[in-house]
Write an enzyme that holds these catalytic residues in place. Structure first.
Site, PDB file in Angstrom:
ATOM      1  NE  ARG A 146      -3.635  -1.981   2.730  1.00  0.00           N
ATOM      2  CZ  ARG A 146      -3.307  -3.259   3.427  1.00  0.00           C
ATOM      3  NH1 ARG A 146      -2.419  -3.552   3.873  1.00  0.00           N
ATOM      4  NH2 ARG A 146      -4.297  -4.076   3.377  1.00  0.00           N
ATOM      5  CE  LYS A 170      -6.336  -0.455   4.712  1.00  0.00           C
ATOM      6  NZ  LYS A 170      -7.657  -0.549   3.990  1.00  0.00           N
ATOM      7  CG  HIS A 235      -5.873   1.856  -4.827  1.00  0.00           C
ATOM      8  ND1 HIS A 235      -5.360   1.490  -3.617  1.00  0.00           N
ATOM      9  CD2 HIS A 235      -6.858   1.624  -5.066  1.00  0.00           C
ATOM     10  CE1 HIS A 235      -6.752   0.678  -3.235  1.00  0.00           C
ATOM     11  NE2 HIS A 235      -7.597   0.623  -4.151  1.00  0.00           N
ATOM     12  NE  ARG A 238      -3.112  -2.955  -1.883  1.00  0.00           N
ATOM     13  CZ  ARG A 238      -2.735  -3.878  -0.759  1.00  0.00           C
ATOM     14  NH1 ARG A 238      -1.577  -4.360  -0.783  1.00  0.00           N
ATOM     15  NH2 ARG A 238      -3.630  -4.687  -0.164  1.00  0.00           N
ATOM     16  CG  HIS A 261      -6.763  -8.199   1.104  1.00  0.00           C
ATOM     17  ND1 HIS A 261      -6.849  -8.597  -0.204  1.00  0.00           N
ATOM     18  CD2 HIS A 261      -6.294  -6.847   0.945  1.00  0.00           C
ATOM     19  CE1 HIS A 261      -6.954  -7.621  -0.762  1.00  0.00           C
ATOM     20  NE2 HIS A 261      -6.437  -6.645  -0.318  1.00  0.00           N
ATOM     21  CE1 TYR A 270      -6.620  -6.816  -7.281  1.00  0.00           C
ATOM     22  CE2 TYR A 270      -7.227  -7.622  -4.957  1.00  0.00           C
ATOM     23  CZ  TYR A 270      -6.634  -6.573  -5.687  1.00  0.00           C
ATOM     24  OH  TYR A 270      -6.394  -5.389  -5.193  1.00  0.00           O
TER      25      TYR A 270
END
Length: 306
Positions: A146, A170, A235, A238, A261, A270
């Site tokens: 990211r 995150k 973005h 990525r 994730h 995806y």
């Protein structure tokens, strides 16, 4: 805890930097967030009961509109948690109308090659800024980081011999991310020219380069590579990393780990990219498909004989 107005401004800056959000998109996010604040009170301090009331206030709106408003708030609270501006995420109280998720934007293999060819030509001058840019895009596309993770990488995250980076994603969750040989070479070149005592791998005068600056550098590189700059952002690179890995046969669970994730459902978006290859694979490799092909061949031979 940050005031909502300041937090909203920071969130919008992130959208512009990481996702290349256009002015109209940013204005829509602002309207949704400020509208929610008018109903629920200070968003930076709002709790689940306050957010749950939004569902009732939005009851007459179309599902797509509710989904958009709720998505804006979820992203906003995710950002606050990510940036350490808030410890909890109250967005679970928001309504979840059933909507199809938009497919992620990406770049073709040829477009990525053109971007890298331009960056490599510029880095051959051995000037610090082009060498830094090459290292940045190698990590964006080669490791799927990211934008926030990339610009804030500490020098300590890059071991000398191990082909991995330690990335804090995150929610403060750390993960190991493999680094390609190309990226290691680019990093070594950058480290040789970096000339700074900063703890950050990509330092600036104050701390580290910003997401906004990274976004600008990629747009400028796209123009020099004769690519549409609207298609290129941190973005998007990525997404290209994820898309091209899946096309190459990567397992979805592996991809989930690489992208950081928390939920496999986030990664499953995806799977659209490789539908044609998967259909062809089933048609070519499945035992029953091979059997059917054999029958068709036999029938064709009989018709020829007749």
């Amino acid at each position: 805890m940050a005031k909502a107005s300041a937090a909203i401004e920071e969130f919008l800056a992130m959208l512009a930097a990481e996702r290349g959000a256009a002015a109209n998109t940013l204005a829509a996010y602002r309207r949704d967030l400020e509208g929610a604040e008018a109903l629920a009170g200070d968003l930076a301090t709002a709790r689940r009961p306050a957010l749950s009331r939004l569902g009732s206030a939005w009851s007459d709106l179309a599902p797509a509109t509710v989904a958009r408003k709720a998505s804006a708030l979820r992203q906003f609270y995710g950002f606050l948690v990510d940036e350490g501006l808030r410890e909890d995420d109250p967005s679970s109280a928001l309504p979840r109308p059933t909507m199809r998720r938009p497919l992620p934007k990406t770049l073709s293999h040829k477009e990525v090659e053109r971007l890298f060819e331009q960056a490599e030509r510029e880095a051959e001058t051995s000037r610090p800024l082009p060498v830094r840019l090459l290292a940045l895009i190698e990590l964006l596309y080669g490791s799927g980081l990211r934008a926030t993770e990339l610009v804030s990488l500490p020098v300590a995250a890059v071991p000398r011999d191990a082909p991995f980076l330690t990335v804090t994603g995150k929610g403060g969750v750390a993960r190991m991310v493999p680094v390609s040989g190309r990226a290691r070479e680019a990093l070594q070149s950058w480290m040789g020219l970096r000339g700074s005592d900063s703890p950050y791998l990509f330092p600036s005068r104050k701390a580290h380069i910003t997401r906004v600056r990274l976004f600008q550098m990629l747009k400028e590189l796209a123009v020099r590579a004769d690519l549409n700059p609207d298609k290129v952002s941190p973005h998007v690179l990525r997404h290209a990393f994820a898309t091209h890995l899946l096309e190459g046969g990567a397992d979805l669970r592996v991809l989930q780990t690489l992208l950081g994730h928390a939920d496999i459902s986030t990664t499953q978006i995806y799977t659209h990219v490789d539908a044609a290859r998967l259909v062809a694979l089933v048609n070519e490799r499945h035992p029953l498909s091979a059997r059917a092909a054999g029958k068709r061949s036999t029938l064709a031979e009989k018709r020829t004989e007749d």
